[in-house]
Design a protein around this motif. Structure first.
Motif, PDB file in Angstrom:
ATOM      1  N   ILE A  32       0.845  -1.206   0.000  1.00 21.50           N
ATOM      2  CA  ILE A  32       0.000   0.000   0.000  1.00 21.50           C
ATOM      3  C   ILE A  32       0.874   1.248   0.000  1.00 21.50           C
ATOM      4  CG2 ILE A  32      -1.612   1.358   1.400  1.00 21.50           C
ATOM      5  CD1 ILE A  32      -2.864  -1.372   2.238  1.00 21.50           C
ATOM      6  N   PHE A  33       1.886   1.265   0.835  1.00 21.58           N
ATOM      7  CA  PHE A  33       2.780   2.419   0.896  1.00 21.58           C
ATOM      8  C   PHE A  33       3.518   2.626  -0.428  1.00 21.58           C
ATOM      9  CE2 PHE A  33       7.108   4.032   1.642  1.00 21.58           C
ATOM     10  CZ  PHE A  33       6.791   5.322   2.062  1.00 21.58           C
TER      11      PHE A  33
ATOM     12  N   TRP B 235       1.301   3.863  -3.219  1.00 23.85           N
ATOM     13  CA  TRP B 235       1.033   5.286  -2.999  1.00 23.85           C
ATOM     14  C   TRP B 235       2.236   6.126  -3.428  1.00 23.85           C
ATOM     15  CZ3 TRP B 235       3.557   8.505   0.588  1.00 23.85           C
ATOM     16  CH2 TRP B 235       3.027   9.798   0.709  1.00 23.85           C
ATOM     17  N   LEU B 236       3.442   5.644  -3.101  1.00 28.59           N
ATOM     18  CA  LEU B 236       4.660   6.386  -3.378  1.00 28.59           C
ATOM     19  C   LEU B 236       5.114   6.287  -4.838  1.00 28.59           C
ATOM     20  CD1 LEU B 236       6.926   8.042  -1.934  1.00 28.59           C
ATOM     21  CD2 LEU B 236       8.141   5.865  -1.668  1.00 28.59           C
TER      22      LEU B 236
END
Length: 169
Positions: A114-115, A118-119
Motif C-alpha cells: 500500500i505504501f 502510494w509512493l
C-alpha cells in the motif's frame, strides 16, 4: 512446482522420524533446487513473452512494463522459495511457527505494498511482496530448517549459489 512440493510431503515427513541430519539436508536441498529451477524457467519465459502477449490480447496500454514484469517474476521466485521452506518446515512439525510467520509476512507485505503503490504507483505492489517475503517469510523458515539440519542458515543456502547466478543470467 507446487505439485512437486506436494508429492514430496510424505517422504519429508518420513525423514523426520529417523533420518540422519545429512540425509534431511540433502533431501531438502534437492527439493528446493528443483522447485527453484522450475520457477526460474517459468519466470524467464514470462519475462520474455509477457509484453507481446499482453499487447496482443489486451492492448498496449495494459502492459505495465518490463520492470513490473521482472519484479513480479522475482516475487514469484521468492514466494516459491519461501513456500518450499514452509512445506519442509511443516513436515518437521513447526505448524505454529508457520502460522505466525505467514501472519506477519502478510501484514508487512500488505502494508508495504500500500505504501509503495502510494509512493511509486503500480510498480510498488511487487515491491511490497518482495519486502514481506524477504524480511519475514524466508528468514524465519530458513532459521527453522537450519535448526532441524543442525547447521547455519548460510550453510543451508550455500548450494543455491549455482542456481542463483544461472537464474540471473
Amino acid at each position: 512446482p507446487q505439485m512437486l512440493m506436494q508429492t514430496a510431503v510424505p517422504g519429508l515427513s518420513e525423514l523426520r522420524t529417523g533420518a540422519s541430519k545429512e540425509r534431511i539436508y540433502n533431501a531438502t536441498t534437492a527439493l528446493t533446487l528443483s522447485v527453484l529451477l522450475l520457477c526460474g524457467g517459468i519466470a524467464a519465459v514470462v519475462v520474455s513473452v509477457n509484453q507481446g502477449f499482453v499487447t496482443r490480447w489486451l492492448g498496449k496500454a495494459q502492459y505495465g512494463g518490463l520492470l513490473m514484469t521482472a519484479l513480479f517474476g522475482l516475487v514469484m521466485l521468492l514466494r516459491q522459495w519461501n513456500l518450499t521452506a514452509a512445506y519442509i518446515t511443516y513436515c518437521f512439525g513447526h505448524e505454529r511457527r508457520i502460522v505466525i510467520t505467514v501472519f506477519f509476512d502478510g501484514l508487512l507485505t500488505t502494508s508495504s505494498a500500500i505504501f509503495f503503490v502510494w509512493l511509486l504507483g503500480p510498480v510498488g505492489a511487487p515491491l511490497g511482496g518482495i519486502m514481506g517475503v524477504s524480511l519475514i517469510g524466508i528468514p524465519s523458515n530458513l532459521r527453522a530448517l537450519a535448526r532441524e539440519a543442525e547447521m547455519s542458515v548460510f550453510d543451508l543456502v550455500r548450494p543455491l549459489r549455482g542456481w542463483l547466478w544461472r537464474c540471473v543470467a
